[in-house]
Design an enzyme around this catalytic site. Structure first.
Site, PDB file in Angstrom:
ATOM      1  N   MET A   1       0.828  -1.198   0.000  1.00 22.55           N
ATOM      2  CA  MET A   1       0.000   0.000   0.000  1.00 22.55           C
ATOM      3  C   MET A   1       0.867   1.255   0.000  1.00 22.55           C
ATOM      4  SD  MET A   1      -3.140  -0.059  -0.510  1.00 22.55           S
ATOM      5  CE  MET A   1      -3.174   1.699  -0.227  1.00 22.55           C
TER       6      MET A   1
ATOM      7  N   ASN B   1     -11.145   1.266   4.851  1.00 26.98           N
ATOM      8  CA  ASN B   1     -11.019   1.249   3.403  1.00 26.98           C
ATOM      9  C   ASN B   1     -11.132   2.673   2.863  1.00 26.98           C
ATOM     10  OD1 ASN B   1     -11.659   0.895   0.524  1.00 26.98           O
ATOM     11  ND2 ASN B   1     -11.837  -1.259   1.038  1.00 26.98           N
TER      12      ASN B   1
ATOM     13  N   HIS C   1      -9.866 -11.847  -0.121  1.00 29.45           N
ATOM     14  CA  HIS C   1      -8.628 -11.121  -0.367  1.00 29.45           C
ATOM     15  C   HIS C   1      -7.520 -12.091  -0.782  1.00 29.45           C
ATOM     16  CE1 HIS C   1     -10.617  -7.838   1.825  1.00 29.45           C
ATOM     17  NE2 HIS C   1      -9.733  -7.042   1.229  1.00 29.45           N
ATOM     18  N   HIS C   2      -6.402 -11.523  -1.182  1.00 29.79           N
ATOM     19  CA  HIS C   2      -5.222 -12.290  -1.589  1.00 29.79           C
ATOM     20  C   HIS C   2      -4.702 -13.165  -0.452  1.00 29.79           C
ATOM     21  CE1 HIS C   2      -2.805  -9.359   0.724  1.00 29.79           C
ATOM     22  NE2 HIS C   2      -3.668  -8.479   0.249  1.00 29.79           N
TER      23      HIS C   2
ATOM     24  N   LYS D   1      -2.920 -11.716   2.977  1.00 33.35           N
ATOM     25  CA  LYS D   1      -3.578 -10.883   3.986  1.00 33.35           C
ATOM     26  C   LYS D   1      -3.588 -11.603   5.332  1.00 33.35           C
ATOM     27  CE  LYS D   1      -7.589  -7.927   4.809  1.00 33.35           C
ATOM     28  NZ  LYS D   1      -6.716  -6.790   5.142  1.00 33.35           N
TER      29      LYS D   1
ATOM     30  N   GLY E   1     -10.716  -5.302   7.412  1.00 32.58           N
ATOM     31  CA  GLY E   1     -11.178  -4.030   7.964  1.00 32.58           C
ATOM     32  C   GLY E   1     -12.397  -3.511   7.233  1.00 32.58           C
TER      33      GLY E   1
END
Length: 241
Positions: free
Chosen positions: A12, A99, A130-131, A134, A140
């Site tokens: 991120m 998010n 998710h991938h 994670k 979240g």
């Protein structure tokens, strides 16, 4: 604007660096695990934190000492972190969210609307994927959506949350908000909130196709947050919802 990014070498953080440049701002400096955020804060107009829950206290302290806004996208926060956020918001502008996507922000708004208008005979289930890398579950974002539904119904999410069902669980508890978690591949983020009523279902969904949507949303939120008085803000404030 001069951005300071905490966790800037993570996935991120890298996306955020690209979004900052794309928007014509400057990534002044970044820190990672073990780094001191206070010198960073003194050089910046805003801090963005995509690190870890254990680092939250130090990151909030750095923003308070420098008198600058801070945006927090770290997930996996607990009740003790909520207290920290409230204390920091007495001194500086604080925007924390599960998010930063503008689409997810609108989705949460729609979930709140649906939950408030559909009666208790409409069961609520939150599904997310998710991938494989994670580390926290539910995500979240899933918690954000569940919290939107709970608030609309005037109930506490921790008291009504059901996740990890396995074995002979018995019938679904009345008023429960269920969570199902999937992990695999390179999925950036898939979230659906299912309202299952008598003989019909309503599903509200969002698909993230690229991590850049979160980074661009964070930059937009930082632009909006600059110059705001001390307080606790949300992405819904950014969109004027």
């Amino acid at each position: 604007m001069r951005f300071g990014v905490i966790g800037h070498k993570g996935r991120m953080g890298e996306a955020l660096a690209a979004a900052i440049t794309e928007a014509g701002h400057t990534l002044q400096v970044g820190v990672d695990a073990g780094g001191d955020p206070e010198p960073l804060a003194c050089q910046c107009d805003v801090l963005v934190d995509f690190s870890a829950p254990a680092a939250l206290a130090a990151n909030l302290s750095a923003a308070r000492a420098a008198g600058i806004p801070i945006l927090i996208g770290t997930t996996g926060l607990g009740e003790e972190h909520v207290v920290m956020l409230a204390e920091a918001a007495k001194v500086v502008p604080v925007l924390q969210t599960g998010n930063f996507s503008l689409g997810v922000t609108l989705l949460a708004h729609l979930v709140r609307e649906a939950a408030s208008r559909l009666g208790p005979d409409w069961d609520i289930e939150v599904l997310e994927m998710h991938h494989r890398m994670k580390v926290d579950a539910p995500s979240g974002t899933a918690r954000l959506l569940g919290e939107a539904a709970a608030q609309a119904r005037g109930i506490s999410l921790p008291d009504h949350m059901e996740s990890g069902r396995h074995g002979m669980t018995g019938a679904r508890r009345e008023g429960a908000i269920g969570f199902a978690t999937l992990r695999g591949g390179t999925v950036a983020g898939e979230h659906s909130v299912i309202f299952a009523g008598p003989s019909e279902r309503l599903t509200l969904s969002h698909s993230a196709e690229d991590r850049m949507i979160f980074a661009r949303g964070a930059v937009k939120a930082a632009e909006w947050l600059r110059g705001k008085p001390a307080g606790r803000y949300t992405m819904e404030d950014v969109l004027g919802l």
